[in-house]
Design an enzyme around this catalytic site. Sequence first.
Site, PDB file in Angstrom:
ATOM      1  N   GLY A 156       0.798  -1.220   0.000  1.00 38.56           N
ATOM      2  CA  GLY A 156       0.000   0.000   0.000  1.00 38.56           C
ATOM      3  C   GLY A 156       0.828   1.266   0.000  1.00 38.56           C
ATOM      4  CD  GLN A 157      -0.513   4.539  -3.475  1.00 41.17           C
ATOM      5  OE1 GLN A 157      -0.237   5.721  -3.655  1.00 41.17           O
ATOM      6  NE2 GLN A 157      -1.353   3.885  -4.263  1.00 41.17           N
ATOM      7  CG  PHE A 158       2.081   8.334   2.405  1.00 47.15           C
ATOM      8  CD1 PHE A 158       2.926   8.437   3.499  1.00 47.15           C
ATOM      9  CD2 PHE A 158       2.577   8.633   1.143  1.00 47.15           C
ATOM     10  CE1 PHE A 158       4.247   8.840   3.336  1.00 47.15           C
ATOM     11  CE2 PHE A 158       3.892   9.031   0.978  1.00 47.15           C
ATOM     12  CZ  PHE A 158       4.742   9.132   2.075  1.00 47.15           C
TER      13      PHE A 158
ATOM     14  CE1 TYR B 152      -2.946  10.647  12.393  1.00 52.09           C
ATOM     15  CE2 TYR B 152      -5.117   9.611  12.431  1.00 52.09           C
ATOM     16  CZ  TYR B 152      -4.137  10.368  13.052  1.00 52.09           C
ATOM     17  OH  TYR B 152      -4.340  10.834  14.324  1.00 52.09           O
TER      18      TYR B 152
ATOM     19  CB  ALA C 232      -6.675   1.513   5.817  1.00 56.70           C
ATOM     20  CB  ILE C 233      -6.691  -3.803   3.967  1.00 63.18           C
ATOM     21  CG1 ILE C 233      -8.072  -4.020   4.586  1.00 63.18           C
ATOM     22  CG2 ILE C 233      -5.928  -5.127   3.887  1.00 63.18           C
ATOM     23  CD1 ILE C 233      -8.989  -4.897   3.739  1.00 63.18           C
TER      24      ILE C 233
ATOM     25  CB  ILE D 180      -7.508  -4.235   9.241  1.00 64.52           C
ATOM     26  CG1 ILE D 180      -7.795  -4.712  10.680  1.00 64.52           C
ATOM     27  CG2 ILE D 180      -7.489  -5.418   8.270  1.00 64.52           C
ATOM     28  CD1 ILE D 180      -9.173  -5.294  10.879  1.00 64.52           C
ATOM     29  CB  SER D 181      -6.352   1.007  10.557  1.00 66.93           C
ATOM     30  OG  SER D 181      -6.388   1.540   9.246  1.00 66.93           O
TER      31      SER D 181
ATOM     32  CB  CYS E 215      -4.877   4.452   0.028  1.00 71.04           C
ATOM     33  SG  CYS E 215      -4.911   3.663   1.657  1.00 71.04           S
TER      34      CYS E 215
END
Length: 238
Positions: free
Chosen positions: A90-92, A94, A163-164, A177-178, A194
């Site tokens: 993945g990317q950025f 928080y 997010a994953i 995950i979040s 992302c």
Amino acid sequence: MLAEPLSPSLQKLRLDDGRPVEWAVSKGYVDYTAAEAFMEARVAAIAAGEANEMVWLLEHPPLYTAGVSAKDDDLLDAGRFPVHRTGRGGQFTYHGPGQRVAYVMLDLNRRGKDVRCFVRGLELWLIGALETFGVKADIRPGRVGVWVERKGAGWSREDKIAAIGVKVRKWVSFHGISLNVEPDLDHFGGIVPCGIQEHGVTSLVDLGVLATMDEADEALRRGFDRIFGAAVEAPAPL
């Protein structure tokens, strides 16, 4: 979605063989570097057959993480919070207070050796947990994570609520995950989450669901049991 039967490939993710998945919940904020170090050691021990699988729930202090696909231009405010470069996919993204992070350390050698199926299992886990609160969520083609559609008088938009980002080593997973329970959504403004600019982020509380972190944890626990099998409570590592 909770009542939908699992496909044969997803059924391979679910184990009930008497070998426990440890379910640990940390209180307070956990340092990100220390959490990564623990995951590295635990994944190596799981791969060597020296430790049980684990799901570790925690909160971090405010920070940004950059996955292996992160683009420097997507870090809009590098001085706002600490930035951690990490090996997850993945990317950025928080992490911060009010967001439940679940680090998922499972042995995919025993669960079908199918990364795509594993990610689908994570998606269904989140979707089922959100359904507990009456929140209809789903995935979107070409976008990572779990999304909700929001509508008003003459408008509609799609926001990301979970997010994953995972990594697999020797067929053992880590990172995870979040779920946005009640984070400060303004904190996402220092990055392009992302890499997706045309959509926003939301949370349970932002959607009007006044869920506590304990209630979110219970929904995650029930959802995990359905997709991956029963877990047992264990002490938090940090």
